[in-house]
Design a protein around this motif. Structure first.
Motif, PDB file in Angstrom:
ATOM      1  N   TYR A  15      -1.669  11.102  -3.015  1.00 26.96           N
ATOM      2  CA  TYR A  15      -1.583   9.661  -4.051  1.00 26.96           C
ATOM      3  C   TYR A  15      -3.140   9.259  -3.982  1.00 26.96           C
ATOM      4  CZ  TYR A  15       3.422  10.947  -1.947  1.00 26.96           C
ATOM      5  OH  TYR A  15       4.522  10.995  -1.678  1.00 26.96           O
ATOM      6  N   ARG A  16      -2.645   8.016  -4.699  1.00 27.61           N
ATOM      7  CA  ARG A  16      -3.968   6.791  -4.987  1.00 27.61           C
ATOM      8  C   ARG A  16      -3.637   5.525  -4.789  1.00 27.61           C
ATOM      9  NH1 ARG A  16      -4.790  11.773  -6.409  1.00 27.61           N
ATOM     10  NH2 ARG A  16      -5.784  12.751  -7.767  1.00 27.61           N
ATOM     11  N   ALA A  17      -4.602   5.068  -3.715  1.00 27.86           N
ATOM     12  CA  ALA A  17      -4.834   3.470  -3.560  1.00 27.86           C
ATOM     13  C   ALA A  17      -5.982   2.595  -3.691  1.00 27.86           C
ATOM     14  CB  ALA A  17      -4.814   3.392  -2.242  1.00 27.86           C
ATOM     15  N   PHE A  18      -5.367   1.910  -5.134  1.00 25.22           N
ATOM     16  CA  PHE A  18      -5.854   1.248  -5.690  1.00 25.22           C
ATOM     17  C   PHE A  18      -6.644  -0.466  -4.984  1.00 25.22           C
ATOM     18  CE2 PHE A  18      -4.021   4.144  -8.928  1.00 25.22           C
ATOM     19  CZ  PHE A  18      -5.614   4.853  -9.623  1.00 25.22           C
ATOM     20  N   LYS A  19      -7.637  -0.300  -4.431  1.00 28.84           N
ATOM     21  CA  LYS A  19      -8.444  -1.364  -3.915  1.00 28.84           C
ATOM     22  C   LYS A  19      -8.077  -2.667  -5.109  1.00 28.84           C
ATOM     23  CE  LYS A  19      -9.477  -0.043  -0.253  1.00 28.84           C
ATOM     24  NZ  LYS A  19     -10.815   0.363   1.432  1.00 28.84           N
ATOM     25  N   LEU A  20      -7.424  -3.684  -5.305  1.00 27.87           N
ATOM     26  CA  LEU A  20      -8.026  -4.301  -6.277  1.00 27.87           C
ATOM     27  C   LEU A  20      -8.052  -6.302  -6.136  1.00 27.87           C
ATOM     28  CD1 LEU A  20      -4.191  -4.832  -7.069  1.00 27.87           C
ATOM     29  CD2 LEU A  20      -6.263  -3.284  -8.186  1.00 27.87           C
ATOM     30  N   ASP A  21      -9.219  -6.623  -6.866  1.00 26.42           N
ATOM     31  CA  ASP A  21     -10.219  -7.732  -6.551  1.00 26.42           C
ATOM     32  C   ASP A  21      -9.655  -8.805  -6.592  1.00 26.42           C
ATOM     33  OD1 ASP A  21      -9.850  -8.313  -9.790  1.00 26.42           O
ATOM     34  OD2 ASP A  21     -11.903  -7.504  -9.678  1.00 26.42           O
ATOM     35  N   ARG A  41       3.072   5.575   1.997  1.00 26.33           N
ATOM     36  CA  ARG A  41       2.973   3.790   2.123  1.00 26.33           C
ATOM     37  C   ARG A  41       2.431   3.438   3.159  1.00 26.33           C
ATOM     38  NH1 ARG A  41       8.022   4.875  -0.649  1.00 26.33           N
ATOM     39  NH2 ARG A  41       8.010   3.488  -2.560  1.00 26.33           N
ATOM     40  N   ARG A  42       2.743   4.092   4.477  1.00 31.19           N
ATOM     41  CA  ARG A  42       1.982   3.533   5.571  1.00 31.19           C
ATOM     42  C   ARG A  42       0.555   3.608   5.176  1.00 31.19           C
ATOM     43  NH1 ARG A  42       6.007   6.393   8.745  1.00 31.19           N
ATOM     44  NH2 ARG A  42       4.836   8.583   8.322  1.00 31.19           N
ATOM     45  N   ARG A  43      -0.108   4.351   4.796  1.00 32.44           N
ATOM     46  CA  ARG A  43      -1.219   4.705   5.204  1.00 32.44           C
ATOM     47  C   ARG A  43      -1.768   3.487   4.449  1.00 32.44           C
ATOM     48  NH1 ARG A  43      -2.265  11.193   5.973  1.00 32.44           N
ATOM     49  NH2 ARG A  43      -1.778  11.050   7.312  1.00 32.44           N
ATOM     50  N   ALA A  44      -1.550   3.152   2.913  1.00 30.70           N
ATOM     51  CA  ALA A  44      -2.001   2.456   2.429  1.00 30.70           C
ATOM     52  C   ALA A  44      -1.447   1.195   2.592  1.00 30.70           C
ATOM     53  CB  ALA A  44      -1.262   2.548   1.050  1.00 30.70           C
ATOM     54  N   ARG A  45      -0.533   0.676   3.551  1.00 30.39           N
ATOM     55  CA  ARG A  45      -0.987  -0.729   4.237  1.00 30.39           C
ATOM     56  C   ARG A  45      -1.763  -0.864   5.213  1.00 30.39           C
ATOM     57  NH1 ARG A  45       4.276  -0.024   6.603  1.00 30.39           N
ATOM     58  NH2 ARG A  45       5.158   0.003   4.260  1.00 30.39           N
ATOM     59  N   ALA A  46      -2.585   0.321   5.782  1.00 32.37           N
ATOM     60  CA  ALA A  46      -3.158  -0.090   6.466  1.00 32.37           C
ATOM     61  C   ALA A  46      -4.563  -0.142   5.804  1.00 32.37           C
ATOM     62  CB  ALA A  46      -3.377   0.741   7.503  1.00 32.37           C
ATOM     63  N   GLU A  54      -3.077  -0.764  -4.100  1.00 32.50           N
ATOM     64  CA  GLU A  54      -1.915  -0.443  -5.007  1.00 32.50           C
ATOM     65  C   GLU A  54      -1.610   1.023  -4.867  1.00 32.50           C
ATOM     66  OE1 GLU A  54      -1.472  -1.085  -9.034  1.00 32.50           O
ATOM     67  OE2 GLU A  54      -1.035  -3.433  -8.811  1.00 32.50           O
ATOM     68  N   LEU A  55      -0.706   1.147  -4.761  1.00 32.47           N
ATOM     69  CA  LEU A  55       0.025   2.999  -4.553  1.00 32.47           C
ATOM     70  C   LEU A  55       0.288   3.039  -4.693  1.00 32.47           C
ATOM     71  CD1 LEU A  55      -0.258   5.657  -2.295  1.00 32.47           C
ATOM     72  CD2 LEU A  55       1.534   4.487  -1.610  1.00 32.47           C
ATOM     73  N   TRP A  56      -0.196   4.547  -6.232  1.00 34.50           N
ATOM     74  CA  TRP A  56       0.259   5.265  -6.916  1.00 34.50           C
ATOM     75  C   TRP A  56       1.326   6.802  -6.463  1.00 34.50           C
ATOM     76  CZ3 TRP A  56       1.434   2.929 -11.932  1.00 34.50           C
ATOM     77  CH2 TRP A  56       0.968   2.030 -12.122  1.00 34.50           C
ATOM     78  N   ASP A  57       1.182   7.450  -7.199  1.00 33.17           N
ATOM     79  CA  ASP A  57       1.413   9.114  -7.237  1.00 33.17           C
ATOM     80  C   ASP A  57       1.842   9.902  -7.912  1.00 33.17           C
ATOM     81  OD1 ASP A  57       2.040  11.456  -6.647  1.00 33.17           O
ATOM     82  OD2 ASP A  57       4.299  11.472  -6.541  1.00 33.17           O
ATOM     83  N   ARG A  58       0.756   9.750  -8.940  1.00 27.75           N
ATOM     84  CA  ARG A  58       0.413   9.857 -10.324  1.00 27.75           C
ATOM     85  C   ARG A  58       0.445   8.557 -11.364  1.00 27.75           C
ATOM     86  NH1 ARG A  58       1.344  16.645 -11.253  1.00 27.75           N
ATOM     87  NH2 ARG A  58       0.527  16.623  -9.023  1.00 27.75           N
ATOM     88  N   THR A  59       1.659   8.738 -12.263  1.00 27.31           N
ATOM     89  CA  THR A  59       2.364   7.630 -12.980  1.00 27.31           C
ATOM     90  C   THR A  59       3.426   7.288 -12.614  1.00 27.31           C
ATOM     91  OG1 THR A  59       3.378   8.996 -14.219  1.00 27.31           O
ATOM     92  CG2 THR A  59       0.948   9.027 -15.138  1.00 27.31           C
ATOM     93  N   LEU A  62       4.868   2.766  -6.390  1.00 28.61           N
ATOM     94  CA  LEU A  62       5.116   2.909  -5.374  1.00 28.61           C
ATOM     95  C   LEU A  62       5.147   1.872  -4.648  1.00 28.61           C
ATOM     96  CD1 LEU A  62       4.138   6.429  -4.158  1.00 28.61           C
ATOM     97  CD2 LEU A  62       5.937   6.064  -4.750  1.00 28.61           C
ATOM     98  N   ALA A  63       4.110   0.824  -4.615  1.00 30.40           N
ATOM     99  CA  ALA A  63       4.214  -0.601  -4.265  1.00 30.40           C
ATOM    100  C   ALA A  63       2.704  -0.768  -3.853  1.00 30.40           C
ATOM    101  CB  ALA A  63       4.116  -0.107  -2.285  1.00 30.40           C
ATOM    102  N   ARG A  64       2.958  -2.735  -3.437  1.00 34.13           N
ATOM    103  CA  ARG A  64       1.680  -3.208  -3.591  1.00 34.13           C
ATOM    104  C   ARG A  64       1.631  -3.917  -2.190  1.00 34.13           C
ATOM    105  NH1 ARG A  64      -1.275  -6.809  -8.090  1.00 34.13           N
ATOM    106  NH2 ARG A  64      -2.423  -7.924  -6.919  1.00 34.13           N
TER     107      ARG A  64
END
Length: 69
Positions: A15-21, A41-46, A54-59, A62-64
């Motif tokens: 999965y990819r987690a993108f940190k946003l400004d 989702r748990r890991r991205a939330r942490a 934002e969490l993505w699985d390729r295209t 999943l969640a923000r």
């Protein structure tokens, strides 16, 4: 740097987690190894501190997650 042994890499999805400004642009990205969406989702939330993630699985979006106000 992410180090995975062969067995972990086989059963994990990347999965990819993108940190946003503050303007909503991607400021950094991280690979989030997880066996399923729930774990990802748990890991991205942490990862949320002072910026949205934002969490993505390729295209597939999943969640923000927003930082606490």
């Amino acid at each position: 740097m992410l180090n995975l042994d062969a067995q972990t890499a086989q059963r994990s999805r990347a999965y990819r987690a993108f940190k946003l400004d503050r303007a909503g642009r991607v400021s950094s990205a991280e690979i989030v190894p997880a066996e399923d969406d729930t774990q990802a989702r748990r890991r991205a939330r942490a990862m949320v501190r002072d910026a949205a993630v934002e969490l993505w699985d390729r295209t597939r979006f999943l969640a923000r997650y927003e930082p606490a106000a």
